[in-house]
Design a protein around this motif. Structure first.
Motif, PDB file in Angstrom:
ATOM      1  N   ALA A 334       0.721  -1.133  -0.145  1.00 21.27           N
ATOM      2  CA  ALA A 334       0.104  -0.159   0.102  1.00 21.27           C
ATOM      3  C   ALA A 334       0.850   1.279   0.061  1.00 21.27           C
ATOM      4  CB  ALA A 334      -0.861  -0.006   1.241  1.00 21.27           C
ATOM      5  N   LEU A 335       1.910   1.017   0.785  1.00 24.35           N
ATOM      6  CA  LEU A 335       2.825   2.368   0.706  1.00 24.35           C
ATOM      7  C   LEU A 335       3.788   2.408  -0.253  1.00 24.35           C
ATOM      8  CD1 LEU A 335       3.799   2.382   4.623  1.00 24.35           C
ATOM      9  CD2 LEU A 335       2.107   3.778   3.385  1.00 24.35           C
ATOM     10  N   HIS A 336       3.707   1.236  -1.268  1.00 21.95           N
ATOM     11  CA  HIS A 336       4.809   1.484  -2.339  1.00 21.95           C
ATOM     12  C   HIS A 336       6.124   1.451  -1.926  1.00 21.95           C
ATOM     13  CE1 HIS A 336       1.036   1.983  -5.043  1.00 21.95           C
ATOM     14  NE2 HIS A 336       0.884   2.700  -4.175  1.00 21.95           N
ATOM     15  N   ILE A 337       6.747   0.644  -1.119  1.00 23.71           N
ATOM     16  CA  ILE A 337       7.932   0.273  -0.521  1.00 23.71           C
ATOM     17  C   ILE A 337       8.855  -0.315  -1.669  1.00 23.71           C
ATOM     18  CG2 ILE A 337       9.514  -0.553   1.306  1.00 23.71           C
ATOM     19  CD1 ILE A 337       7.468   1.625   2.071  1.00 23.71           C
ATOM     20  N   HIS A 338       9.894   0.324  -2.058  1.00 27.86           N
ATOM     21  CA  HIS A 338      10.876  -0.639  -3.054  1.00 27.86           C
ATOM     22  C   HIS A 338      11.106  -1.721  -2.805  1.00 27.86           C
ATOM     23  CE1 HIS A 338      13.000   3.476  -4.764  1.00 27.86           C
ATOM     24  NE2 HIS A 338      11.414   3.298  -5.220  1.00 27.86           N
TER      25      HIS A 338
END
Length: 502
Positions: A334-338
């Motif tokens: 959801a947070l678009h972490i790498h």
């Protein structure tokens, strides 16, 4: 200006990624505010990938101030400031388990009146990381330069906020970092670096400022708060000469006096002296808070391996709940972490950075012991400052902060007096000036700890709004009795006891 910004899109080579987050695991429905997350590469070859959460003002994003917010440590995540201090959501402990943390909205977020960038810095904090082991090695001055580089690139990527009033804010150890970054901004503007930043000032809470002075103020504070007897305090003061940090090992009288002090304070919660010390045998503490940049399972936490929540809640448990939430696979998605972060465990504070003084080869060096000189330098600029303390914080006491403020020798325009929320004393405040262009508001927050907004969110939001609006805490108290008068004068309305702009 816009053409210059366009050229910077080519000249600033940072790897940028940004995503709008519509929903968050643990919170039902769409977010009622605009949340953007992303990475910006800084440093040599963009080796340091700094992660941020950006929340647009819930008031008037076009005109409301822009603030970049740092959390202390060093090595603590900005999610701490977002979730537990000045952001719009937190964890509902009453209905949460470590397997399934539940979020809830909070009414006293500073995003009611400001656009806020919550930055994980330096690399190794929160979701920020480095591409090489060497890039984790940093210090105060380098970290400040990289944060400034981040802000330049972020503004290039978000040109609609270039004209917004800009403030730098933070608390705890960020009391060191904020002045360093503010100075970088002033320096950049003066030599013509683009984009030019519309810097207006800074805000620091419970701020580490002078490491020696901050520490040495703890014993006088403890005495004033009736934690030390007159005799014990006088013995320590006379035998140690007021120096309690760097003690001569041959000064047996001082060492003996400090042993008496330690006996009185060993079971006192330094962050908020009225709160009980957490009993670690009765909390949800687990191995989640330990990280040496080691491998972490890519899937959600295995509930069988996590201790169950105890009935008695401890404030320190927020570390475990937040880690349980941030390490979930669906949260990272959801947070678009790498993807590069997949094998790294998230913790609220990275001990390999925070405890660097005890390490043989530290990754972080605290190389700026005092920033009092920076505050003195800002008094000669067009600048507005807000400095505040929770008055029950013994880690960075109000006495420590008042000592360095008084050393600036600034004229006092408004002497020590109470300020109010809901017609009750919320703390005490003073105002300093230096000519027409500089002002510093100092405020204590009654009952607040380390840091003040976590303990007194309503009062701190009131303080922040009043400071942004007219640089004084007195005026809003005088008109708050007369709401009809307040609306036309301040273009505002009263909602839930706080000022909210139309």
């Amino acid at each position: 200006m816009l053409f210059a910004v366009f050229l910077l899109l080519v000249s600033l080579d940072g790897i940028k990624s940004q995503f709008l987050v519509k929903t968050l695991p643990g919170l039902d429905g769409d977010l009622p505010f605009t949340l953007e997350t992303g990475y910006i590469g800084v440093g040599a070859s963009d080796d340091e990938q700094l992660f941020y959460y950006f929340i647009e003002s819930e008031g008037n994003p076009k005109d409301d101030p822009l603030m970049i917010w740092l959390t202390g440590g060093p090595g603590c995540t900005s999610l701490s400031g977002l979730m537990f201090e000045i952001g719009p959501f937190t964890i509902n402990y009453a209905i949460s388990t470590l397997e399934e943390p539940i979020l809830e909205l909070v009414p006293y977020s500073w995003t009611k009146v400001a656009n806020i960038i919550f930055l994980d810095q330096p690399a190794g904090s929160g979701f920020s990381y480095a591409k090489s082991p060497e890039s984790y090695i940093t210090n105060d001055t380098l970290s400040a330069k990289l944060a400034y580089s981040f802000l330049r690139k972020w503004l290039v990527d978000h040109p609609k906020f270039l004209s917004n009033p800009l403030y730098v804010g933070g608390d705890s150890y960020s009391g060191i970092m904020v002045p360093l970054i503010v100075q970088e901004i002033y320096n950049g503007n003066e030599i013509g670096e683009e984009p030019q930043m519309n810097i207006k000032g800074y805000a620091v809470g419970n701020p580490v400022t002078d490491t020696s002075g901050d520490y040495n103020s703890r014993i006088p504070f403890a005495h004033r708060m009736a934690l030390l007897s007159d005799a014990i305090y006088q013995s320590a003061k006379e035998n140690c000469g007021g120096e309690y940090l760097n003690v001569d090992p041959n000064n047996s009288l001082c060492i003996h006096a400090l042993q008496a002090v330690d006996k009185c304070l060993e079971r006192i919660n330094s962050a908020q002296i009225l709160e009980p010390v957490c009993d670690t045998s009765n909390t949800v503490r687990s191995n989640l808070s330990r990280r040496e940049l080691r491998v972490f399972d890519k899937t959600s936490l295995d509930a069988r391996l996590v201790p169950q929540v105890q009935k008695r809640w401890c404030r320190d448990d927020k570390d475990e709940y937040t880690a349980a939430w941030a390490n979930r696979k669906d949260v990272r998605e959801a947070l678009h972490i790498h993807e590069e972060f997949n094998n790294i465990e998230w913790v609220r504070c990275n001990k390999s950075i925070q405890d660097s003084s005890s390490m043989e080869n530290p990754s972080y060096t605290c190389n700026v012991p005092s920033v009092v000189g920076y505050h003195r330098h800002f008094a000669d600029k067009k600048c507005r400052a807000l400095v505040y303390n929770g008055d029950h914080d013994m880690l960075v006491s109000y006495l420590a902060t008042l000592n360095w403020i008084q050393s600036l020798n600034l004229p006092v325009i408004d002497d020590w007096r109470p300020w109010f929320v809901d017609e009750q004393v919320a703390g005490y405040t003073m105002k300093y000036i230096n000519g027409a262009d500089y002002s510093l508001i100092y405020a204590t927050v009654k009952g607040g700890g380390h840091t003040a907004p976590e303990y007194k969110p309503k009062e701190c939001l009131n303080m922040f709004i009043r400071w942004l609006a007219d640089d004084t805490l007195r005026k809003w108290w005088m008109v708050s009795h007369d709401q009809e008068k307040l609306v036309p004068q301040e273009s505002a309305r009263v909602s839930q006891g706080v000022m909210v702009r139309r």
